[in-house]
Enzyme design. Structure first.
Site, PDB file in Angstrom:
ATOM      1  N   ASP A  82      31.409  35.479 -25.656  1.00 18.71           N
ATOM      2  CA  ASP A  82      31.372  34.028 -25.494  1.00 18.71           C
ATOM      3  C   ASP A  82      29.917  33.556 -25.647  1.00 18.71           C
ATOM      4  O   ASP A  82      29.020  34.100 -24.996  1.00 18.71           O
ATOM      5  CB  ASP A  82      31.909  33.700 -24.089  1.00 18.71           C
ATOM      6  N   HIS A 180      31.402  22.024 -20.267  1.00 20.33           N
ATOM      7  CA  HIS A 180      31.342  23.245 -19.463  1.00 20.33           C
ATOM      8  C   HIS A 180      31.168  22.940 -17.979  1.00 20.33           C
ATOM      9  O   HIS A 180      30.542  21.956 -17.623  1.00 20.33           O
ATOM     10  CB  HIS A 180      30.179  24.122 -19.942  1.00 20.33           C
ATOM     11  N   ASP A 258      37.308  29.147 -17.916  1.00 19.20           N
ATOM     12  CA  ASP A 258      36.383  29.898 -17.066  1.00 19.20           C
ATOM     13  C   ASP A 258      36.311  29.276 -15.663  1.00 19.20           C
ATOM     14  O   ASP A 258      36.625  29.925 -14.666  1.00 19.20           O
ATOM     15  CB  ASP A 258      34.991  29.944 -17.726  1.00 19.20           C
TER      16      ASP A 258
HETATM   17 ZN   LIG Z   1      31.812  27.477 -24.089  1.00 18.03          ZN
END
Ligand SMILES: [Zn+2]
Length: 311
Positions: A82, A180, A258
């Site tokens: 990633d 994110h 995530d």
């Molecule tokens: Zn990312």
């Protein structure tokens, strides 16, 4: 079954109108929780490792944990880097057994991004590894990299054909308003994704797999459990799951998750420790974290990605 690349997964996902979940792994409990969920639901799976995860656990530990999961679960699994920042980390992961890498040149000019991405693609393809590139810049925090919202930018659809043709990438991450971290939107702010950009990109790249980063939905259930069990997490808002479902039915073939995993693991561990303040056996609370990760991944596969039974 050995590790696979994402080529076949993405071809089927594109045709079938679903997406494959790319879940970040850092330790044994997360690898087990995620792979057990996907194994029981017969879903294809991408496990991804960031530079921070490699630093935390070590490349070889993560590789061997994922190889152990392959023995235990009869589903196709790809191992992906990633946000590879440069050629060196991509090469290290390609040489070190990963089947897919991302080269993130989105902080560069278009010409420099094409240059570094093409270099990684040439090396990766010579070794049978596939590559994800990125155009446009997401806001938020990813490991040590923080991008302020004013420095973020949507993908320009008029750049995608040239980028894909000149680099030879196998998939493309685009920026349409995801970000994110757990704090994607301020309380009261209305989450929005630019589906018009996604549509225009897929019109220009027919049949080509698109990737969404920063696509956690930040379950309020987990936020509440953390807050009620001594955590000081402030209110966090993610991407609504109906928007992600809509994206999964389109050209989006890979959805990265995530923050939701972090919240689930933390909620499980916190609740277990709070319920038994004198407990000091790590297996007891790590087991609770692993169980919550598994529940979350099952929910994502059935309710968001649509990949159950597609292995
Ligand atoms: Zn990312």
């Amino acid at each position: 079954m050995a590790l696979v690349t994402t080529t076949e997964m993405f071809r089927k996902a594109y045709e079938g109108g679903y997406a494959v979940g790319a879940f970040n792994v850092n330790n044994m409990e997360s690898v087990q929780g995620i792979t057990e969920a996907a194994g029981e639901l017969k879903s294809p799976l991408i496990l991804q490792v960031s530079a921070g995860a490699r630093k935390y656990a070590g490349h070889i530990y993560l590789l061997k944990l994922v190889e152990a999961a392959l023995v235990e679960n009869d589903i196709p699994i790809a191992l992906h880097l990633d946000h590879g920042a440069d050629f060196a980390i991509c090469k290290s992961c390609i040489d070190g057994g990963f089947t897919s890498v991302m080269i993130d040149g989105s902080r560069f000019s278009l010409e420099e991004n094409i240059e570094v991405t093409r270099r990684v693609v040439e090396y990766a393809h010579s070794k049978g590894t596939v590559v994800e590139g990125e155009l446009g810049r997401l806001a938020g925090v990813e490991d040590d990299v923080k991008v302020n919202s004013e420095d973020s930018s949507y993908t320009h659809p008029d750049e995608v054909e040239e980028f894909v043709a000149r680099t030879g990438v196998d998939s493309l991450a685009i920026a349409i308003g995801t970000s994110h971290g757990a704090f994607k939107f301020r309380p009261g702010q209305k989450p929005q994704l630019r589906f018009d950009i996604l549509e225009e990109v897929s019109r220009r790249l027919p049949g080509f797999p698109i990737v969404l980063h920063g696509a956690s939905s930040v379950s309020q259930e987990y936020v509440k459990i953390i807050q009620e069990n001594g955590g000081q997490l402030k209110d966090a808002i993610g991407i609504p799951e109906d928007m992600l479902r809509k994206a999964a039915r389109s050209a989006v073939c890979k959805i990265n998750i995530d923050s939701d995993l972090r919240l689930a693991m933390t909620a499980g561990v916190r609740a277990a420790l709070f319920a038994a303040p004198s407990a000091f056996d790590p297996r007891e609370y790590l087991k609770a974290g692993r169980a919550d990760v598994k529940t979350l991944v099952k929910h994502k596969i059935t309710e968001v990605l649509g990949s159950a039974g597609m292995a």
